[in-house]
Scaffold this motif. Structure first.
Motif, PDB file in Angstrom:
ATOM      1  N   GLY A   1       0.790  -1.206  -0.016  1.00 57.25           N
ATOM      2  CA  GLY A   1      -0.032  -0.037  -0.079  1.00 57.25           C
ATOM      3  C   GLY A   1       0.818   1.340   0.288  1.00 57.25           C
ATOM      4  N   ASP A   2       0.682   2.167   0.871  1.00 56.08           N
ATOM      5  CA  ASP A   2       1.015   3.358   0.667  1.00 56.08           C
ATOM      6  C   ASP A   2       2.319   3.494   1.553  1.00 56.08           C
ATOM      7  N   GLY A   3       2.820   2.404   2.334  1.00 61.59           N
ATOM      8  CA  GLY A   3       4.010   2.234   2.803  1.00 61.59           C
ATOM      9  C   GLY A   3       4.679   1.073   2.337  1.00 61.59           C
ATOM     10  N   ALA A   4       4.651   0.955   1.075  1.00 62.54           N
ATOM     11  CA  ALA A   4       5.543  -0.013   0.330  1.00 62.54           C
ATOM     12  C   ALA A   4       7.043   0.182   0.008  1.00 62.54           C
ATOM     13  N   SER A   5       7.602  -0.773  -0.127  1.00 68.69           N
ATOM     14  CA  SER A   5       9.003  -0.620  -0.423  1.00 68.69           C
ATOM     15  C   SER A   5       9.130  -1.295  -1.960  1.00 68.69           C
ATOM     16  N   LEU A   6       9.386  -0.268  -2.870  1.00 64.02           N
ATOM     17  CA  LEU A   6       9.290  -0.496  -4.431  1.00 64.02           C
ATOM     18  C   LEU A   6      10.641  -0.553  -4.896  1.00 64.02           C
ATOM     19  N   ASN A   7      10.771  -1.638  -5.705  1.00 62.49           N
ATOM     20  CA  ASN A   7      12.152  -1.699  -6.569  1.00 62.49           C
ATOM     21  C   ASN A   7      12.183  -0.611  -7.590  1.00 62.49           C
ATOM     22  N   LEU A   8      12.991  -0.692  -8.464  1.00 62.09           N
ATOM     23  CA  LEU A   8      13.224   0.687  -9.296  1.00 62.09           C
ATOM     24  C   LEU A   8      12.208   0.713 -10.429  1.00 62.09           C
ATOM     25  N   SER A   9      11.571  -0.507 -10.980  1.00 65.86           N
ATOM     26  CA  SER A   9      10.852  -0.520 -12.053  1.00 65.86           C
ATOM     27  C   SER A   9       9.342  -0.033 -11.369  1.00 65.86           C
ATOM     28  N   ASN A  10       9.048  -0.547 -10.166  1.00 67.11           N
ATOM     29  CA  ASN A  10       7.765  -0.066  -9.378  1.00 67.11           C
ATOM     30  C   ASN A  10       7.949   1.346  -8.989  1.00 67.11           C
ATOM     31  N   LEU A  11       9.052   1.937  -8.754  1.00 68.79           N
ATOM     32  CA  LEU A  11       9.047   3.190  -8.525  1.00 68.79           C
ATOM     33  C   LEU A  11       8.951   4.240  -9.698  1.00 68.79           C
ATOM     34  N   PHE A  12       9.506   3.935 -10.651  1.00 71.16           N
ATOM     35  CA  PHE A  12       9.302   4.855 -11.792  1.00 71.16           C
ATOM     36  C   PHE A  12       7.867   4.692 -12.193  1.00 71.16           C
ATOM     37  N   GLU A  13       7.262   3.367 -12.298  1.00 67.00           N
ATOM     38  CA  GLU A  13       5.990   3.352 -12.741  1.00 67.00           C
ATOM     39  C   GLU A  13       5.181   4.176 -12.072  1.00 67.00           C
ATOM     40  N   LYS A  14       5.303   3.926 -10.561  1.00 66.25           N
ATOM     41  CA  LYS A  14       4.205   4.730  -9.697  1.00 66.25           C
ATOM     42  C   LYS A  14       4.184   6.078  -9.923  1.00 66.25           C
ATOM     43  N   PHE A  15       5.566   6.641 -10.177  1.00 65.40           N
ATOM     44  CA  PHE A  15       5.441   8.123 -10.237  1.00 65.40           C
ATOM     45  C   PHE A  15       5.602   8.637 -11.760  1.00 65.40           C
ATOM     46  N   GLN A  16       5.119   7.727 -12.572  1.00 67.84           N
ATOM     47  CA  GLN A  16       4.976   7.878 -13.974  1.00 67.84           C
ATOM     48  C   GLN A  16       6.403   8.960 -14.401  1.00 67.84           C
ATOM     49  N   ALA A  17       7.280   8.181 -14.278  1.00 70.00           N
ATOM     50  CA  ALA A  17       8.665   8.630 -14.750  1.00 70.00           C
ATOM     51  C   ALA A  17       9.251   7.912 -15.994  1.00 70.00           C
ATOM     52  N   GLY A  18       8.438   7.213 -16.593  1.00 74.11           N
ATOM     53  CA  GLY A  18       8.860   6.556 -17.713  1.00 74.11           C
ATOM     54  C   GLY A  18       9.695   5.220 -17.497  1.00 74.11           C
ATOM     55  N   GLU A  19      10.557   4.899 -18.149  1.00 73.25           N
ATOM     56  CA  GLU A  19      11.505   3.637 -17.713  1.00 73.25           C
ATOM     57  C   GLU A  19      12.508   3.841 -17.046  1.00 73.25           C
ATOM     58  N   ALA A  20      12.899   3.074 -15.907  1.00 78.50           N
ATOM     59  CA  ALA A  20      14.040   3.079 -15.140  1.00 78.50           C
ATOM     60  C   ALA A  20      15.421   3.299 -16.078  1.00 78.50           C
ATOM     61  N   PRO A  21      16.165   4.231 -16.039  1.00 79.03           N
ATOM     62  CA  PRO A  21      17.608   4.095 -16.650  1.00 79.03           C
ATOM     63  C   PRO A  21      18.316   2.937 -16.238  1.00 79.03           C
ATOM     64  N   SER A  22      18.800   2.176 -17.489  1.00 75.19           N
ATOM     65  CA  SER A  22      19.569   0.972 -17.279  1.00 75.19           C
ATOM     66  C   SER A  22      20.962   1.456 -16.735  1.00 75.19           C
ATOM     67  N   ASN A  23      21.726   2.580 -16.502  1.00 76.00           N
ATOM     68  CA  ASN A  23      22.769   2.697 -15.824  1.00 76.00           C
ATOM     69  C   ASN A  23      22.722   2.979 -14.513  1.00 76.00           C
ATOM     70  N   LEU A  24      21.360   2.533 -13.854  1.00 81.72           N
ATOM     71  CA  LEU A  24      21.318   2.525 -12.527  1.00 81.72           C
ATOM     72  C   LEU A  24      21.455   1.173 -11.883  1.00 81.72           C
ATOM     73  N   GLY A  25      21.546   0.037 -12.839  1.00 82.91           N
ATOM     74  CA  GLY A  25      21.810  -1.366 -12.220  1.00 82.91           C
ATOM     75  C   GLY A  25      20.852  -2.002 -12.298  1.00 82.91           C
ATOM     76  N   GLN A  26      20.643  -3.106 -11.611  1.00 81.22           N
ATOM     77  CA  GLN A  26      19.718  -4.221 -11.593  1.00 81.22           C
ATOM     78  C   GLN A  26      18.406  -3.503 -10.829  1.00 81.22           C
ATOM     79  N   ASN A  27      17.399  -3.936 -10.985  1.00 82.31           N
ATOM     80  CA  ASN A  27      16.004  -3.659 -10.560  1.00 82.31           C
ATOM     81  C   ASN A  27      15.937  -4.028  -9.179  1.00 82.31           C
ATOM     82  N   ARG A  28      16.615  -4.992  -8.814  1.00 74.51           N
ATOM     83  CA  ARG A  28      16.583  -5.758  -7.450  1.00 74.51           C
ATOM     84  C   ARG A  28      17.441  -5.258  -6.388  1.00 74.51           C
ATOM     85  N   ASP A  29      18.270  -4.541  -6.816  1.00 73.92           N
ATOM     86  CA  ASP A  29      19.315  -3.850  -6.243  1.00 73.92           C
ATOM     87  C   ASP A  29      18.635  -2.720  -5.335  1.00 73.92           C
TER      88      ASP A  29
END
Length: 189
Positions: free
Chosen positions: A64-92
């Motif tokens: 819910g509102d207290g979630a811990s998001l991986n990189l993909s979920n974070l970018f999706e939640k804030f409608q920021a497009g695709e996560a840049p690949s130079n940030l590393g692995q999603n699970r990191d």
């Protein structure tokens, strides 16, 4: 499996509108909407008491509102497009929408253990806490040295915070000489 070896037939209910399909596999004692901490505790308490519980969430992630998001979920939640690949692995990445601190020996920890919600949680010691301010990510001071150099506080706040950290570091409940005349059972800091 049905007798012919195929998948079991989908359940049907008298109350289900015609042309719609059941999403769950049967009847439940409770349906809990959301997967935040409160909802998970309620589901856990009900299931420990032998109730059949269906828990649903509109999000593609738990918490819910207290979630811990991986990189993909974070970018999706804030409608920021695709996560840049130079940030590393999603699970990191595991970014808390709302940081949560739970006292290790508190009642909440005992309740989480009792309801077995802990199967879905990760507990760890805090290495550091950070805030976003003025376009920068800054570390929240946790030592007297960090307090003096932090841009998060003014000069007088730094001194007060440093003294607070020194007090906490030397405090021993069994040694009144470390209490500096304060009775923490009757007052707050």
């Amino acid at each position: 499996m049905s007798e012919e070896g195929g998948p079991p037939p989908k359940p049907t209910f008298d109350w289900l509108p015609e042309g719609t399909e059941a999403l769950a596999d049967g009847e439940y004692d409770a349906i809990v909407l959301g997967t935040g901490l409160k909802e998970c505790v309620i589901s856990g308490l009900l299931s420990v008491k032998g109730k059949r519980v269906l828990q649903l969430d509109r999000n593609g992630y738990y918490g819910g509102d207290g979630a811990s998001l991986n990189l993909s979920n974070l970018f999706e939640k804030f409608q920021a497009g695709e996560a840049p690949s130079n940030l590393g692995q999603n699970r990191d990445y595991n970014v808390d929408l709302i940081p949560k601190f739970i006292m290790a020996t508190g009642n909440l920890t005992k309740m989480l253990l009792h309801t077995k919600v802990t199967r879905y949680l990760d507990f760890k010691s805090i290495a550091g806490s950070y805030v976003y301010k003025g376009g920068k990510i800054l570390k929240v001071p946790a030592t007297p040295e960090e307090a003096l150099t932090s841009p998060l506080m003014g000069l007088f706040e730094k001194r007060r915070f440093r003294n607070f950290l020194l007090y906490i570091d030397q405090y021993d409940a069994k040694k009144p000489e470390t209490h500096q005349g304060r009775d923490l059972t009757k007052m707050t800091m």
